[in-house]
Design a protein around this motif. Structure first.
Motif, PDB file in Angstrom:
ATOM      1  N   GLU A 179       0.800  -1.340   0.172  1.00  0.00           N
ATOM      2  CA  GLU A 179       0.090  -0.071  -0.007  1.00  0.00           C
ATOM      3  C   GLU A 179       0.809   1.322   0.120  1.00  0.00           C
ATOM      4  OE1 GLU A 179      -3.326   0.411  -0.213  1.00  0.00           O
ATOM      5  OE2 GLU A 179      -3.139  -1.732  -0.679  1.00  0.00           O
ATOM      6  N   LEU A 180       1.853   1.145   0.769  1.00  0.00           N
ATOM      7  CA  LEU A 180       2.825   2.221   0.965  1.00  0.00           C
ATOM      8  C   LEU A 180       3.529   2.515  -0.438  1.00  0.00           C
ATOM      9  CD1 LEU A 180       4.339   4.489   2.379  1.00  0.00           C
ATOM     10  CD2 LEU A 180       5.833   2.845   3.317  1.00  0.00           C
ATOM     11  N   LEU A 181       3.910   1.335  -1.024  1.00  0.00           N
ATOM     12  CA  LEU A 181       4.514   1.448  -2.566  1.00  0.00           C
ATOM     13  C   LEU A 181       3.553   2.100  -3.461  1.00  0.00           C
ATOM     14  CD1 LEU A 181       6.361  -2.044  -2.769  1.00  0.00           C
ATOM     15  CD2 LEU A 181       7.401   0.173  -2.939  1.00  0.00           C
ATOM     16  N   PHE A 182       2.080   1.678  -3.467  1.00  0.00           N
ATOM     17  CA  PHE A 182       1.364   2.451  -4.464  1.00  0.00           C
ATOM     18  C   PHE A 182       1.232   3.880  -4.116  1.00  0.00           C
ATOM     19  CE2 PHE A 182      -0.535  -2.141  -4.596  1.00  0.00           C
ATOM     20  CZ  PHE A 182       0.282  -2.309  -5.687  1.00  0.00           C
ATOM     21  N   ASP A 183       1.112   4.189  -3.014  1.00  0.00           N
ATOM     22  CA  ASP A 183       0.814   5.549  -2.523  1.00  0.00           C
ATOM     23  C   ASP A 183       1.863   6.480  -2.869  1.00  0.00           C
ATOM     24  OD1 ASP A 183      -1.368   4.603  -1.511  1.00  0.00           O
ATOM     25  OD2 ASP A 183      -0.751   4.895   0.863  1.00  0.00           O
ATOM     26  N   LEU A 184       3.032   6.052  -2.657  1.00  0.00           N
ATOM     27  CA  LEU A 184       4.220   6.540  -3.096  1.00  0.00           C
ATOM     28  C   LEU A 184       4.330   7.018  -4.965  1.00  0.00           C
ATOM     29  CD1 LEU A 184       7.371   5.259  -0.961  1.00  0.00           C
ATOM     30  CD2 LEU A 184       6.815   7.766  -1.351  1.00  0.00           C
ATOM     31  N   LEU A 185       3.951   5.535  -5.437  1.00  0.00           N
ATOM     32  CA  LEU A 185       4.246   5.679  -6.924  1.00  0.00           C
ATOM     33  C   LEU A 185       2.953   6.925  -7.448  1.00  0.00           C
ATOM     34  CD1 LEU A 185       5.195   4.781  -9.502  1.00  0.00           C
ATOM     35  CD2 LEU A 185       3.413   2.851  -9.554  1.00  0.00           C
ATOM     36  N   ALA A 186       1.839   6.610  -6.740  1.00  0.00           N
ATOM     37  CA  ALA A 186       0.865   7.805  -7.249  1.00  0.00           C
ATOM     38  C   ALA A 186       0.978   9.006  -6.872  1.00  0.00           C
ATOM     39  CB  ALA A 186      -0.533   7.356  -6.570  1.00  0.00           C
ATOM     40  N   PHE A 187       1.841   9.297  -5.933  1.00  0.00           N
ATOM     41  CA  PHE A 187       2.399  10.637  -5.192  1.00  0.00           C
ATOM     42  C   PHE A 187       3.381  11.120  -6.457  1.00  0.00           C
ATOM     43  CE2 PHE A 187       5.307  13.309  -2.730  1.00  0.00           C
ATOM     44  CZ  PHE A 187       4.277  14.422  -2.312  1.00  0.00           C
ATOM     45  N   GLN A 188       4.450  10.484  -6.714  1.00  0.00           N
ATOM     46  CA  GLN A 188       5.488  10.795  -7.445  1.00  0.00           C
ATOM     47  C   GLN A 188       4.990  10.958  -9.051  1.00  0.00           C
ATOM     48  OE1 GLN A 188       8.991   8.503  -7.739  1.00  0.00           O
ATOM     49  NE2 GLN A 188       9.363   8.649 -10.069  1.00  0.00           N
ATOM     50  N   LEU A 189       3.874  10.305  -9.430  1.00  0.00           N
ATOM     51  CA  LEU A 189       3.155  10.497 -10.635  1.00  0.00           C
ATOM     52  C   LEU A 189       2.419  11.677 -10.849  1.00  0.00           C
ATOM     53  CD1 LEU A 189       2.001   6.943 -11.809  1.00  0.00           C
ATOM     54  CD2 LEU A 189       4.137   8.210 -12.690  1.00  0.00           C
ATOM     55  N   SER A 190       1.807  11.982  -9.884  1.00  0.00           N
ATOM     56  CA  SER A 190       1.053  13.036  -9.924  1.00  0.00           C
ATOM     57  C   SER A 190       1.523  14.475  -9.257  1.00  0.00           C
ATOM     58  CB  SER A 190      -0.470  12.785  -9.075  1.00  0.00           C
ATOM     59  OG  SER A 190       0.189  12.519  -7.540  1.00  0.00           O
ATOM     60  N   HIS A 191       2.920  14.483  -9.012  1.00  0.00           N
ATOM     61  CA  HIS A 191       3.739  15.748  -8.350  1.00  0.00           C
ATOM     62  C   HIS A 191       4.843  15.547  -9.296  1.00  0.00           C
ATOM     63  CE1 HIS A 191       0.734  14.937  -5.247  1.00  0.00           C
ATOM     64  NE2 HIS A 191       0.858  16.174  -4.780  1.00  0.00           N
ATOM     65  N   ALA A 192       5.477  16.890  -9.677  1.00  0.00           N
ATOM     66  CA  ALA A 192       6.397  16.809 -10.374  1.00  0.00           C
ATOM     67  C   ALA A 192       7.929  17.159  -9.325  1.00  0.00           C
ATOM     68  CB  ALA A 192       6.587  18.069 -11.305  1.00  0.00           C
ATOM     69  N   LEU A 193       8.338  16.038  -8.838  1.00  0.00           N
ATOM     70  CA  LEU A 193       9.399  15.866  -7.991  1.00  0.00           C
ATOM     71  C   LEU A 193      10.685  16.026  -8.324  1.00  0.00           C
ATOM     72  CD1 LEU A 193       8.105  13.091  -5.812  1.00  0.00           C
ATOM     73  CD2 LEU A 193       7.360  15.208  -5.544  1.00  0.00           C
ATOM     74  N   HIS A 194      10.708  16.001  -9.805  1.00  0.00           N
ATOM     75  CA  HIS A 194      12.269  16.269 -10.249  1.00  0.00           C
ATOM     76  C   HIS A 194      13.247  15.260  -9.664  1.00  0.00           C
ATOM     77  CE1 HIS A 194      10.476  20.029 -11.847  1.00  0.00           C
ATOM     78  NE2 HIS A 194      10.070  20.299 -10.736  1.00  0.00           N
ATOM     79  N   TRP A 195      14.376  15.816  -9.272  1.00  0.00           N
ATOM     80  CA  TRP A 195      15.227  14.657  -8.865  1.00  0.00           C
ATOM     81  C   TRP A 195      15.205  14.120  -7.780  1.00  0.00           C
ATOM     82  CZ3 TRP A 195      15.942  19.783  -8.524  1.00  0.00           C
ATOM     83  CH2 TRP A 195      15.912  20.535  -7.462  1.00  0.00           C
ATOM     84  N   GLN A 196      14.097  14.668  -6.724  1.00  0.00           N
ATOM     85  CA  GLN A 196      13.844  14.123  -5.465  1.00  0.00           C
ATOM     86  C   GLN A 196      12.859  12.867  -5.546  1.00  0.00           C
ATOM     87  OE1 GLN A 196      13.765  17.965  -3.007  1.00  0.00           O
ATOM     88  NE2 GLN A 196      12.478  18.528  -4.962  1.00  0.00           N
ATOM     89  N   LYS A 197      12.612  12.236  -6.737  1.00  0.00           N
ATOM     90  CA  LYS A 197      11.571  11.197  -6.744  1.00  0.00           C
ATOM     91  C   LYS A 197      12.000   9.838  -6.199  1.00  0.00           C
ATOM     92  CE  LYS A 197      13.768  10.109 -11.422  1.00  0.00           C
ATOM     93  NZ  LYS A 197      13.551   9.977 -12.663  1.00  0.00           N
ATOM     94  N   PRO A 198      11.207   9.200  -5.394  1.00  0.00           N
ATOM     95  CA  PRO A 198      11.506   8.061  -4.516  1.00  0.00           C
ATOM     96  C   PRO A 198      11.648   7.034  -5.278  1.00  0.00           C
ATOM     97  CG  PRO A 198       9.063   8.504  -4.047  1.00  0.00           C
ATOM     98  CD  PRO A 198       9.903   9.656  -5.062  1.00  0.00           C
ATOM     99  N   PHE A 199      11.235   6.672  -6.592  1.00  0.00           N
ATOM    100  CA  PHE A 199      11.257   5.557  -7.597  1.00  0.00           C
ATOM    101  C   PHE A 199      12.368   5.914  -8.760  1.00  0.00           C
ATOM    102  CE2 PHE A 199       7.313   4.747  -5.684  1.00  0.00           C
ATOM    103  CZ  PHE A 199       7.648   3.516  -5.087  1.00  0.00           C
ATOM    104  N   GLY A 200      13.039   5.106  -9.076  1.00  0.00           N
ATOM    105  CA  GLY A 200      13.759   5.334 -10.371  1.00  0.00           C
ATOM    106  C   GLY A 200      13.128   5.109 -11.591  1.00  0.00           C
TER     107      GLY A 200
END
Length: 505
Positions: free
Chosen positions: A318-339
């Motif tokens: 669940e945490l993985l899915f939440d993080l992925l959704a957060f990264q996709l919907s927010h422009a995190l630039h170089w600070q993204k949690p997933f490669g």
């Protein structure tokens, strides 16, 4: 003058002089307006210029300057300076803005962040002078040195209040933003607030208030309650953290005083590490000249540590899915949690929404730019919106990244989802018909309506200009009444409803 005005429009300079004389003789604005058959507002605008130096009004009368240029002189009470600027603007063809800058080169607008921070009353109480641009409706602050002093003093007083809260140090900055660059340049380490937790009832209330806020239906009391709950979630700095760190106080572009807190200076890092508040970096853990660990071994150990993090998070899908959704919907630039890198998969034609009805989830709400934002705080708020919202974000951003891929795989996916181009796109004059040749339009018309090349209606259509052909075809595709008038059969109607240009699947 009034009789002359009835016969012809007066020059603005003549109006200014006439209205000024009548005002000096005691005539109210309403009387002047009636006498000259103009509105009271018009009279008031001209009277605002009546106090200008005679030379400025004379230049206006001679058409050497425009009415707008004359209005720019109203910000100055210095007649000598006004005459100097008048000569300059006539010889150099200045704009209204250049005139204002020349008259008040040091003045700043009341929208300046320093002015918003201290307020006009505090500035004037310190002896600061103001003038008003009567036509641009701006308040100008004529003494920037006084504004700087008042702003600096207010910021210093605010800094003292933070020192009283137990921070090791407090600094003020003239910058209007403190972000990653400033933190790196200052070689600061960063401490973060200790997270708080909401009770079950508080969490439910938080969700309720958040929904109202998004619907723009939250009143002042509700916003205050939501801010209090948000403050609990954000947590606070412990006394131990404050004892080893400090903050920088600054004023943002809107004039709000903000802080960048939890900053540990380079000389304080060792004590913060010893207190268990910071983890030593690799550079701080080892002395490169004496370390028994080679660089290659260090890289392997870092990979092992990364593996341990991945191994642990695998237990929380669940945490993985939440993080992925957060990264996709927010422009995190170089600070993204997933490669994972997102590419641009274009889905919007250059003609915009003309005949295009794409699902709004694929066309609206682009990824939010998180540059300089507190990502931990944002992610907590994101998760508070619930699993349904998060899955929605994940779904729409994954869909926006879909581009097909290998031929057989694409065919398999399309067999499952059954895409229909005409479900979202209808050809019309703007998006298609005006962009192809006239003969091709004649071919489409005949093909759809089963017309022979020499059929009278086909010949008549072929004689139309291209724009007329495009309009006729648009009506055929979009207007049921047109199809009925043309006697379109069920088979032809089906052909029109499913027609696509050559080569478009």
């Amino acid at each position: 003058m009034a009789e002359n005005a009835a016969r012809r429009d007066l020059h603005p300079a003549d109006e200014i002089r006439a209205y000024g004389k009548m005002t000096q003789s005691g005539a109210p604005v309403s009387t002047i307006a009636r006498a000259f058959a103009v509105s009271e507002k018009h009279v008031q605008r001209r009277l605002a210029l009546a106090g200008l130096p005679d030379a400025v009004i004379a230049a206006l009368a001679a058409n050497e300057i425009s009415l707008g240029m004359a209005a720019a002189f109203t910000i100055s009470m210095d007649a000598a300076r006004s005459l100097e600027v008048l000569e300059l603007c006539k010889s150099r063809d200045w704009s209204e803005h250049q005139i204002r800058r020349a008259l008040k080169p040091e003045a700043v607008k009341s929208s300046d962040r320093r002015a918003c921070f201290v307020g006009l009353e505090a500035y004037q109480a310190a002896g600061g002078r103001v003038s008003r641009d009567l036509f641009a409706e701006d308040v100008l602050l004529d003494d920037p040195d006084i504004l700087d002093t008042v702003s600096t003093e207010k910021l210093a007083a605010l800094a003292e209040s933070y020192r009283d809260e137990g921070w090791k140090w407090v600094e003020t900055s003239l910058e209007n933003y403190i972000g990653y660059y400033q933190i790196e340049e200052g070689k600061f380490a960063r401490l973060y607030k200790q997270e708080g937790a909401l009770s079950e009832d508080e969490a439910a209330r938080f969700d309720e208030l958040t929904a109202l806020e998004e619907a723009e239906a939250l009143d002042a009391k509700g916003r205050e309650e939501l801010a209090a709950l948000q403050a609990i979630l954000e947590g606070r700095y412990s006394e131990a953290q404050k004892a080893h760190s400090g903050l920088i106080l600054y004023v943002d572009p809107r004039g709000a005083a903000l802080i960048c807190a939890g900053l540990v200076r380079k000389e304080d890092k060792a004590a913060a590490i010893a207190a268990g508040l910071l983890t030593a970096s690799q550079h701080e853990r080892e002395d490169a000249s004496k370390s028994p660990i080679s660089q290659k071994l260090r890289e392997d150990l870092d990979r092992v540590a990364q593996g341990a993090r991945q191994h642990a998070i695998l237990r929380d899908p669940e945490l993985l899915f939440d993080l992925l959704a957060f990264q996709l919907s927010h422009a995190l630039h170089w600070q993204k949690p997933f490669g994972i890198s997102l590419g641009e998969v274009p889905n919007w034609p250059t003609t915009g929404a003309e005949g295009y009805a794409l699902d709004p989830r694929l066309a609206e709400h682009p990824a939010r730019d998180m540059q300089g934002k507190d990502l931990a705080k944002s992610f907590r708020a994101f998760r508070q919106k619930g699993s349904e919202y998060i899955r929605g974000e994940l779904t729409r951003f994954l869909a926006a990244q879909y581009q097909g891929g290998e031929k057989k795989l694409t065919a398999l996916v399309e067999k499952e989802v059954q895409p229909r181009t005409r479900e979202i796109w209808t050809p019309n004059a703007a998006n298609f018909f005006s962009r192809v040749s006239g003969p091709y339009l004649s071919h489409i018309w005949s093909e759809l309506l089963d017309l022979a090349e020499d059929a009278p209606s086909a010949v008549a259509f072929d004689r139309f200009k291209k724009a007329e052909k495009a309009a006729q075809l648009e009506s055929l595709f979009s207007d049921a009444a047109t199809r009925e008038a043309l006697g379109v059969s069920k088979e032809q109607a089906s052909r029109i409803a499913n027609w696509l240009p050559e080569g478009m699947s």
